[in-house]
Scaffold this motif. Structure first.
Motif, PDB file in Angstrom:
ATOM      1  N   PRO A   7       0.709  -1.148   0.131  1.00 20.62           N
ATOM      2  CA  PRO A   7      -0.063  -0.098   0.068  1.00 20.62           C
ATOM      3  C   PRO A   7       0.917   1.294  -0.095  1.00 20.62           C
ATOM      4  O   PRO A   7       2.012   1.297   0.575  1.00 20.62           O
ATOM      5  N   VAL A   8       0.281   2.306  -0.644  1.00 21.10           N
ATOM      6  CA  VAL A   8       1.121   3.590  -0.724  1.00 21.10           C
ATOM      7  C   VAL A   8       0.636   4.375   0.351  1.00 21.10           C
ATOM      8  O   VAL A   8      -0.761   4.782   0.429  1.00 21.10           O
ATOM      9  N   LEU A   9       1.271   4.893   1.379  1.00 23.60           N
ATOM     10  CA  LEU A   9       0.810   5.926   2.284  1.00 23.60           C
ATOM     11  C   LEU A   9       1.199   7.481   1.777  1.00 23.60           C
ATOM     12  O   LEU A   9       2.451   7.654   1.790  1.00 23.60           O
ATOM     13  N   THR A  10       0.331   8.047   1.481  1.00 24.37           N
ATOM     14  CA  THR A  10       0.643   9.446   1.202  1.00 24.37           C
ATOM     15  C   THR A  10       0.650  10.602   2.140  1.00 24.37           C
ATOM     16  O   THR A  10      -0.431  10.604   2.925  1.00 24.37           O
ATOM     17  N   LEU A  11       1.851  11.301   2.475  1.00 21.69           N
ATOM     18  CA  LEU A  11       1.796  12.119   3.721  1.00 21.69           C
ATOM     19  C   LEU A  11       1.828  13.366   2.888  1.00 21.69           C
ATOM     20  O   LEU A  11       2.821  13.971   2.128  1.00 21.69           O
ATOM     21  N   PHE A  12       0.868  14.222   3.247  1.00 20.22           N
ATOM     22  CA  PHE A  12       0.722  15.788   2.884  1.00 20.22           C
ATOM     23  C   PHE A  12       1.483  16.752   3.705  1.00 20.22           C
ATOM     24  O   PHE A  12       0.883  16.482   4.822  1.00 20.22           O
ATOM     25  N   THR A  13       2.572  17.525   3.446  1.00 17.79           N
ATOM     26  CA  THR A  13       3.274  18.137   4.255  1.00 17.79           C
ATOM     27  C   THR A  13       3.777  19.238   3.795  1.00 17.79           C
ATOM     28  O   THR A  13       3.580  19.740   2.807  1.00 17.79           O
ATOM     29  N   LYS A  14       4.551  20.095   4.760  1.00 15.39           N
ATOM     30  CA  LYS A  14       5.216  21.281   4.341  1.00 15.39           C
ATOM     31  C   LYS A  14       6.615  21.266   5.355  1.00 15.39           C
ATOM     32  O   LYS A  14       6.298  20.838   6.384  1.00 15.39           O
ATOM     33  N   LYS A  15       7.457  22.157   5.029  1.00 10.67           N
ATOM     34  CA  LYS A  15       8.443  22.141   5.951  1.00 10.67           C
ATOM     35  C   LYS A  15       8.324  23.867   6.800  1.00 10.67           C
ATOM     36  O   LYS A  15       7.801  24.739   6.030  1.00 10.67           O
ATOM     37  N   PRO A  16       8.605  23.990   7.886  1.00  9.08           N
ATOM     38  CA  PRO A  16       8.670  22.806   9.235  1.00  9.08           C
ATOM     39  C   PRO A  16       7.302  22.315   9.265  1.00  9.08           C
ATOM     40  O   PRO A  16       6.362  22.906   9.138  1.00  9.08           O
ATOM     41  N   CYS A  17       7.402  21.018   9.530  1.00  5.09           N
ATOM     42  CA  CYS A  17       6.168  20.263  10.182  1.00  5.09           C
ATOM     43  C   CYS A  17       6.487  19.312  11.360  1.00  5.09           C
ATOM     44  O   CYS A  17       6.583  18.239  11.028  1.00  5.09           O
ATOM     45  N   ASN A  46       1.525  21.652  -6.408  1.00  7.83           N
ATOM     46  CA  ASN A  46       0.461  21.035  -5.547  1.00  7.83           C
ATOM     47  C   ASN A  46      -0.197  22.015  -4.851  1.00  7.83           C
ATOM     48  O   ASN A  46      -1.022  21.760  -3.796  1.00  7.83           O
ATOM     49  N   SER A  47      -0.461  23.011  -5.352  1.00  9.48           N
ATOM     50  CA  SER A  47      -1.489  24.239  -5.090  1.00  9.48           C
ATOM     51  C   SER A  47      -2.885  23.763  -4.527  1.00  9.48           C
ATOM     52  O   SER A  47      -3.356  24.170  -3.628  1.00  9.48           O
ATOM     53  N   ALA A  48      -3.466  22.800  -5.452  1.00  5.53           N
ATOM     54  CA  ALA A  48      -4.882  22.446  -5.138  1.00  5.53           C
ATOM     55  C   ALA A  48      -4.958  21.780  -3.551  1.00  5.53           C
ATOM     56  O   ALA A  48      -5.536  21.925  -2.920  1.00  5.53           O
ATOM     57  N   LYS A  52      -6.660  22.740   0.017  1.00  3.54           N
ATOM     58  CA  LYS A  52      -7.383  21.872   0.810  1.00  3.54           C
ATOM     59  C   LYS A  52      -7.081  21.606   2.076  1.00  3.54           C
ATOM     60  O   LYS A  52      -7.629  21.434   2.940  1.00  3.54           O
ATOM     61  N   TYR A  53      -5.594  21.607   2.167  1.00  5.54           N
ATOM     62  CA  TYR A  53      -5.042  20.903   3.363  1.00  5.54           C
ATOM     63  C   TYR A  53      -4.219  21.988   4.286  1.00  5.54           C
ATOM     64  O   TYR A  53      -3.597  21.536   5.250  1.00  5.54           O
TER      65      TYR A  53
END
Length: 89
Positions: A7-17, A46-48, A52-53
């Motif tokens: 399975p692929v786990l996608t982590l939506f992130t930014k620096k720093p987090c 990844n602006s969309a 959203k997040y």
């Protein structure tokens, strides 16, 4: 082997987090069971996701489906991971 389609786990992130770092630590014991894909929501492409997040990271998707946000719900994660592993066998 079943391992080929982990399975692929996608982590939506930014620096720093700091919360993302914390989440990754919690998931560390499971890391052989999934592929971690990180999406930096601050990148222009990844602006969309950013729209959203931006107030919710970390956000996790498992195989493209929303799973959890803010922190790791390990029970939910385990249940969903197990389901996917059973489907793959």
């Amino acid at each position: 082997s079943a391992r080929a389609n982990k399975p692929v786990l996608t982590l939506f992130t930014k620096k720093p987090c700091p919360l993302c770092d914390e989440a990754k630590e919690v998931l560390e014991p499971y890391k052989r069971r999934f592929i971690l894909q990180e999406v930096d929501i601050t990148l222009p492409e990844n602006s969309a996701w950013y729209d959203k997040y931006k107030y919710d990271i970390p956000v996790f998707h498992l195989n493209g489906k929303f799973l959890m946000k803010h922190q790791v719900d390990i029970q939910k994660f385990e249940d969903q991971l197990m389901k996917l592993e059973l489907q793959n066998d």
